[in-house]
Write a protein that holds these residues in place. Structure first.
Motif: not given
Length: 63
Positions: A9-31
């Motif tokens: 749930k925490k990981i999905l929340e981070v992913i769903l809050n990304l802005k259009e065109g925003q890029v983030m590594s798996y490490r940063d999403v986890g952090a």
């Protein structure tokens, strides 16, 4: 059907809050989800959900 864990749930929340065109590594999403070593977990979650939700994600990105 398996229940969604708190970490998922925490990981999905981070992913769903990304802005259009925003890029983030798996490490940063986890952090950002509070899982400093969560890159593999992010990868597993995205892989396991890719086929199930591919149609929904495409439909959402069309708006």
């Amino acid at each position: 059907m398996a229940e969604i864990t708190e970490n998922t749930k925490k990981i999905l929340e981070v992913i769903l809050n990304l802005k259009e065109g925003q890029v983030m590594s798996y490490r940063d999403v986890g952090a950002l989800a509070g899982l400093p070593n969560g890159a593999r977990q992010v990868s597993r979650i995205l892989h396991s959900m890719s086929k199930k939700y591919e149609t929904a994600m495409v439909a959402c990105s069309a708006f």
